[in-house]
Design an enzyme around this catalytic site. Structure first.
Site, PDB file in Angstrom:
ATOM      1  N   HIS A   1      79.455  50.880  -2.413  1.00  0.00           N
ATOM      2  CA  HIS A   1      80.624  49.990  -2.319  1.00  0.00           C
ATOM      3  C   HIS A   1      81.418  49.912  -3.623  1.00  0.00           C
ATOM      4  O   HIS A   1      82.308  49.074  -3.770  1.00  0.00           O
ATOM      5  CB  HIS A   1      80.193  48.584  -1.906  1.00  0.00           C
ATOM      6  CG  HIS A   1      79.652  48.511  -0.512  1.00  0.00           C
ATOM      7  ND1 HIS A   1      80.429  48.756   0.602  1.00  0.00           N
ATOM      8  CD2 HIS A   1      78.406  48.261  -0.050  1.00  0.00           C
ATOM      9  CE1 HIS A   1      79.685  48.638   1.690  1.00  0.00           C
ATOM     10  NE2 HIS A   1      78.446  48.349   1.324  1.00  0.00           N
TER      11      HIS A   1
ATOM     12  N   HIS B   1      68.727  46.092   0.812  1.00  0.00           N
ATOM     13  CA  HIS B   1      68.747  44.628   0.766  1.00  0.00           C
ATOM     14  C   HIS B   1      67.431  44.000   1.237  1.00  0.00           C
ATOM     15  O   HIS B   1      67.369  42.788   1.439  1.00  0.00           O
ATOM     16  CB  HIS B   1      69.914  44.042   1.574  1.00  0.00           C
ATOM     17  CG  HIS B   1      71.262  44.342   0.989  1.00  0.00           C
ATOM     18  ND1 HIS B   1      72.381  43.564   1.245  1.00  0.00           N
ATOM     19  CD2 HIS B   1      71.693  45.331   0.169  1.00  0.00           C
ATOM     20  CE1 HIS B   1      73.431  44.075   0.605  1.00  0.00           C
ATOM     21  NE2 HIS B   1      73.034  45.155  -0.049  1.00  0.00           N
TER      22      HIS B   1
ATOM     23  N   GLU C   1      76.959  45.717  -6.492  1.00  0.00           N
ATOM     24  CA  GLU C   1      77.926  46.408  -5.622  1.00  0.00           C
ATOM     25  C   GLU C   1      78.482  45.528  -4.509  1.00  0.00           C
ATOM     26  O   GLU C   1      79.509  45.863  -3.930  1.00  0.00           O
ATOM     27  CB  GLU C   1      77.297  47.665  -5.007  1.00  0.00           C
ATOM     28  CG  GLU C   1      76.232  47.368  -3.973  1.00  0.00           C
ATOM     29  CD  GLU C   1      76.136  48.405  -2.870  1.00  0.00           C
ATOM     30  OE1 GLU C   1      76.891  49.380  -2.899  1.00  0.00           O
ATOM     31  OE2 GLU C   1      75.313  48.212  -1.957  1.00  0.00           O
ATOM     32  N   ASN C   2      77.815  44.405  -4.212  1.00  0.00           N
ATOM     33  CA  ASN C   2      78.294  43.517  -3.143  1.00  0.00           C
ATOM     34  C   ASN C   2      78.706  42.141  -3.668  1.00  0.00           C
ATOM     35  O   ASN C   2      78.815  41.188  -2.896  1.00  0.00           O
ATOM     36  CB  ASN C   2      77.196  43.311  -2.091  1.00  0.00           C
ATOM     37  CG  ASN C   2      76.680  44.599  -1.495  1.00  0.00           C
ATOM     38  OD1 ASN C   2      75.561  45.009  -1.789  1.00  0.00           O
ATOM     39  ND2 ASN C   2      77.482  45.256  -0.708  1.00  0.00           N
TER      40      ASN C   2
ATOM     41  N   ASP D   1      70.667  44.021  -5.191  1.00  0.00           N
ATOM     42  CA  ASP D   1      72.061  43.839  -4.769  1.00  0.00           C
ATOM     43  C   ASP D   1      72.506  42.366  -4.694  1.00  0.00           C
ATOM     44  O   ASP D   1      72.065  41.624  -3.813  1.00  0.00           O
ATOM     45  CB  ASP D   1      72.304  44.464  -3.391  1.00  0.00           C
ATOM     46  CG  ASP D   1      72.026  45.954  -3.338  1.00  0.00           C
ATOM     47  OD1 ASP D   1      71.034  46.406  -3.961  1.00  0.00           O
ATOM     48  OD2 ASP D   1      72.797  46.675  -2.673  1.00  0.00           O
TER      49      ASP D   1
HETATM   50 FE   FE2 Z   1      74.782  50.029  -0.863  1.00  0.00          FE
HETATM   51 FE   FE2 Z   2      74.239  46.619  -1.161  1.00  0.00          FE
END
Ligand code: FE2
Ligand code: FE2
Length: 278
Positions: free
Chosen positions: A70, A180, A41-42, A10
């Site tokens: 997300h 994460h 996604e982040n 991520d």
């Molecule tokens: Fe996630």
């Molecule tokens: Fe994430």
């Protein structure tokens, strides 16, 4: 020759994608990577992705982008999800949700690689069954594609282990994202699937999962909502490198990768030597 691919965990915020831009061309060279997949996604300020960041990632050597819970934070990404060939939505969202269920991308050695992602359902918002969806995707993929990579975006380690065992021998890798935090359980399962519960995060590690510690702490202790800004310090890239036999699709090895700021200058120079115009 084995095919070597990297899944980048991520990517969080500007510190995360800037770090990828800085080190990835050099990493591709140093690690002799044929393919790079990145969970983004982040990437946009900690929540979602923008078309601009998506294209920047592709420009510096990412071949395929996966997302997660997300994914729909930014409506501006929807046309990208619908039209672009190298980004996938979690396949167990409903068909009405924007995006493609899988992508087939070409590695540097010419091997075609299928990439898809699924969301877990434990401690997460309910979605369609990941197990049945995995069956549907495997039945849909082109038959001549042997190398198949699943990014299983889930919270529970038990769920991730179950998915690894469920798909062992049918896909090349089941690699986790979303928590994460990288796990130390990388392994080749008995029938030849590379597995790891979570490959970790690419972003600021002086943080709570990438966010400012004080803000998360205040909200947790007082229940007063605040904005969780993306943190800034101790940026690292976490991911895993998998070697696969391109003929059979079976994984041969898996290795965790952690790149810290101390290495970044050297990698940046290596990358500039490879691509002087960038
Ligand atoms: Fe996630
Ligand atoms: Fe994430």
């Amino acid at each position: 020759m084995p095919l070597r691919f990297l899944l980048i965990g991520d990517i969080v915020g500007k510190p995360g994608y800037r770090f990828v831009e800085r080190v990835l061309p050099g990493l591709r060279q140093r690690e002799r990577l044929d393919l790079v997949i990145a969970n983004a996604e982040n990437a946009a300020a900690g929540a979602g992705l923008t078309p601009k960041i998506y294209h920047r990632l592709l420009e510096v050597g990412v071949d395929c982008v996966t997302m997660g819970d997300h994914i729909y934070r930014r409506n501006e990404l929807n046309p990208t999800l619908e039209k672009e060939p190298c980004i996938v939505k979690p396949a167990n969202y409903p068909p009405e949700a924007p995006g493609r269920d899988w992508a087939v991308v070409s590695a540097a050695d010419g091997t075609r690689v299928a990439v898809f992602s699924l969301l877990g359902r434990v401690f997460m918002r309910p979605v369609d069954c990941p197990w049945k969806t995995a069956e549907r995707i495997l039945a849909t993929l082109p038959e001549d594609v042997r190398v198949i990579v699943l990014d299983f975006h889930a919270e529970a380690t038990s769920d991730k282990q179950l998915m690894g065992r469920y798909l062992d021998g049918r896909v090349s890798a089941v690699l986790g994202t979303h928590t994460h935090v990288p796990t130390a359980d990388e392994q080749i399962l008995p029938r030849g699937t590379a597995f790891q519960c979570d490959v970790g995060m690419t972003g600021p590690h002086e943080s709570i999962l990438g966010r400012e510690i004080s803000q998360v702490m205040t909200t947790t202790l007082t229940f007063r909502p605040t904005i969780f800004h993306v943190a800034e310090n101790d940026v690292r890239l976490h991911g895993s490198i998998v070697e696969v036999d391109p003929q059979t699709g079976r994984a041969l090895s898996i290795r965790r990768l952690a790149v810290q700021e101390a290495e970044a200058d050297e990698l940046e120079k290596l990358g500039q030597a490879v691509t002087p115009s960038s």
